[in-house]
Design an enzyme around this catalytic site. Structure first.
Site, PDB file in Angstrom:
ATOM      1  N   TYR A 272       0.779  -1.224  -0.114  1.00 14.73           N
ATOM      2  CA  TYR A 272       0.017   0.067   0.001  1.00 14.73           C
ATOM      3  C   TYR A 272       1.000   1.336   0.161  1.00 14.73           C
ATOM      4  O   TYR A 272       0.363   2.308  -0.623  1.00 14.73           O
ATOM      5  CB  TYR A 272      -1.137  -0.113   1.303  1.00 14.73           C
ATOM      6  CG  TYR A 272      -2.029  -0.777   1.032  1.00 14.73           C
ATOM      7  CD1 TYR A 272      -3.256  -0.533   0.003  1.00 14.73           C
ATOM      8  CD2 TYR A 272      -2.351  -1.794   1.748  1.00 14.73           C
ATOM      9  CE1 TYR A 272      -4.303  -1.319  -0.164  1.00 14.73           C
ATOM     10  CE2 TYR A 272      -3.513  -2.780   1.454  1.00 14.73           C
ATOM     11  CZ  TYR A 272      -4.465  -2.365   0.678  1.00 14.73           C
ATOM     12  OH  TYR A 272      -5.699  -3.194   0.475  1.00 14.73           O
TER      13      TYR A 272
ATOM     14  N   GLU B  40       2.330 -30.556  14.227  1.00 17.52           N
ATOM     15  CA  GLU B  40       1.713 -29.901  13.144  1.00 17.52           C
ATOM     16  C   GLU B  40       0.242 -29.253  13.685  1.00 17.52           C
ATOM     17  O   GLU B  40       0.117 -28.134  13.660  1.00 17.52           O
ATOM     18  CB  GLU B  40       1.200 -30.893  12.000  1.00 17.52           C
ATOM     19  CG  GLU B  40       0.316 -30.229  10.838  1.00 17.52           C
ATOM     20  CD  GLU B  40       0.107 -31.171   9.937  1.00 17.52           C
ATOM     21  OE1 GLU B  40       0.466 -32.354   9.677  1.00 17.52           O
ATOM     22  OE2 GLU B  40      -0.680 -30.897   8.919  1.00 17.52           O
TER      23      GLU B  40
ATOM     24  N   ASP C  86       0.860 -35.052  10.542  1.00 19.39           N
ATOM     25  CA  ASP C  86      -0.077 -36.245  10.107  1.00 19.39           C
ATOM     26  C   ASP C  86       0.716 -37.008   9.102  1.00 19.39           C
ATOM     27  O   ASP C  86       1.827 -36.677   8.733  1.00 19.39           O
ATOM     28  CB  ASP C  86      -1.215 -35.507   9.148  1.00 19.39           C
ATOM     29  CG  ASP C  86      -2.355 -34.893  10.206  1.00 19.39           C
ATOM     30  OD1 ASP C  86      -2.205 -35.152  11.496  1.00 19.39           O
ATOM     31  OD2 ASP C  86      -2.913 -33.801   9.787  1.00 19.39           O
TER      32      ASP C  86
END
Lengths: 360, 360
Positions: free
Chosen positions: B97, B193, B245
């Site tokens: 910006y 995780e 996982d």
């Protein structure tokens, strides 16, 4: 937080009710408020949206209904025997996996166990935190002139949310009922959508200058985040302002704080802050502050139109702002103020808006 | 962290180089390593993947190249004059910006400014944190037998990551170079995780029993998270194990910790922990522990196959595991251990795996 014994008792009451129905030769069933948009109404007593009188009956008349009640009873047993008796807890995901030992009552997907836990909240008038059920990811962070005490499994921890925490702030635990507010020097609570703006306000010393407790929402706020905002408002009598991006999805973030959500209307009184004010970015700010914008997508336009028919946005203020945005066809992010200098948001925009709102 | 003056000097050197090229009548340009999969190679010196010798030239010969260099110079000016001289900072989004005042040098999208900041990291051999550039969302959380000191804008904060924090742990700041490790009683670092498993290990007292510093990765880890893991490994000489996982996306989380990523190969030495071990969930665990699983989707299968040709997974271990998983056609989540009881993961699985790995 309600004591473990009380939570156990309410769950046992549920089992007892079913047991009595068996004894009396009544087909066992549980009645629940029906959870649809049509059955949500405004409670003028508590200033929040709650479920109406429509009820759904869960009965063992059908195989499907019998299975659901079997699952409910297994779940209640887990919560009593594993969680409450042993002072343990599980995530929503873990509960889904735990059910694999329940034979016919095994959940087929997590959405199913999540829904039954909500049912238990409704039936017992408790919150899942009272059953030691936690979500995957915990809440957001707080930074500001507030001293609190958290009761953890490792003992009591007392912290000042400016002096005893790192620059990222105090991390809200999943169960904020373990938190007690000790003292504060705050004039308001400011809930902030993005991490970028939260860091900007801390860097600029906004919390010190304006006595603001800054709460980072991390997008759509978790229950623990909404609950701590509600408690800061109710217990410390602090006004709450919500500072988000200026797009339809962010207005829904505000709505979830100020009006609640259909899905969790049974928890409105715990989670909702009806006096929360929307600070911005308002569609009118796009014009007034000549902000850098992006074009609304078709999905954005659709979401805005659907908000016009959402009872939560049925006020003169929102109607005007949403219609203006539909005309402008533009949206602005809260970080767009950076285009006017790093101090603009804290030296100009926020003081102007807070003074318009009568808060400073 | 490198001092502000040193960072300023490196950025000024860049400007000086361009200035001299002008003076000498050379077409101004900057040379950068080419950032493609073909130009990534293994550094046996530091045990990480780094860029090779192929270079890309950014020169003002074309209008496009000239604009890019103009943007680079504007950016360097912002970092020197606003950030480093005033001890301020901005998010990546804010920088996008801020450029709206740079006329021809305005960025068209944030991806463009992000890339130029990476270029500046490469040219100066610094990290964006040295320029006080922060991401939108900060890092994850740490819980374990570790005392640290963080230098914040409000002064120095000393914290023990079990005794002085709430149940959610110590929130990692975006710039972990402000953190100093004071003392510890740890035997290992375990990067986890999901928030659900992180909370499980804290609830079960795994950190105390095994002297583990638990780091919550929150999915694909942020730079600050990878950096703090690297520093815990390098400075405290603690072994690092990664517990995720059991699916192809989680193996990539491990790879980003242990091998780095192409996009940030220039930072490998700061962010990568080459000795990190993959703990699980391994495809072989699905069989050995008879875990509750889900079917691999087509996308999963495709991701696994593409890992077989990824140089980072080019080891006998990964080849065996990935091929086994392609045969099984199943995946398992770390929370699947909950099906065997709330203590199974900390009393059985983790001790067995850690002992197989020779860590306990």
């Amino acid at each position: 937080m309600i004591k473990s014994e009380a939570a156990q008792e309410r769950l046992l009451d549920l089992a007892l009710g079913l047991y009595r129905q068996f004894q009396e030769g009544v087909v066992p069933h549980i009645a629940l408020p029906s959870r649809t948009k049509n059955n949500i109404e405004y409670s003028s007593k508590s200033d929040v949206w709650v479920y109406g009188d429509q009820e759904t009956l869960r009965s063992v008349k059908t195989v499907r209904g019998a299975k659901t009640l079997l699952k409910t009873v297994h779940l209640a047993e887990l919560l009593i025997k594993e969680h409450l008796k042993n002072n343990r807890g599980s995530t929503l995901r873990e509960i889904y996996y735990i059910s694999e030992n329940w034979d016919l009552a095994k959940f087929h997907e997590q959405a199913e166990s999540d829904r039954l836990i909500e049912d238990l909240e409704i039936v017992t008038s408790l919150q899942r935190e009272d059953f030691h059920v936690r979500p995957e990811e915990d809440g957001a962070a707080v930074f500001g002139p507030l001293r609190l005490r958290e009761e953890t499994r490792r003992g009591s921890r007392e912290m000042h949310c400016q002096e005893d925490v790192g620059e990222a702030g105090y991390q809200i635990p999943f169960n904020v009922e373990t938190v007690q507010f000790l003292e504060h020097d705050a004039k308001m609570v400011m809930a902030i959508e993005t991490g970028g703006m939260y860091a900007r306000l801390i860097e600029n010393g906004f919390d010190e200058e304006f006595g603001a407790v800054l709460v980072h929402l991390k997008g759509q706020p978790a229950r623990s985040t909404r609950r701590i905002i509600k408690r800061l408002n109710a217990e410390l009598n602090l006004p709450v302002v919500v500072f988000t991006d200026g797009d339809p999805w962010s207005y829904r973030i505000f709505a979830s704080i100020a009006y609640g959500a259909i899905k969790s209307a049974h928890l409105s009184e715990h989670l909702v802050t009806p006096t929360a004010h929307f600070l911005g970015v308002q569609p009118s700010d796009i014009v007034d502050y000549n902000l850098s914008t992006d074009k609304l997508t078709d999905k954005d336009m659709h979401a805005l139109r659907s908000e016009l028919s959402d009872p939560r946005f049925n006020t003169a203020y929102w109607e005007k702002q949403i219609k203006l945005q539909l005309d402008l066809k533009r949206k602005a992010e809260q970080q767009a103020f950076a285009g006017k200098g790093l101090d603009y948001v804290t030296k100009t925009y926020l003081p102007e808006r807070l003074s318009e709102m009568g808060l400073i």
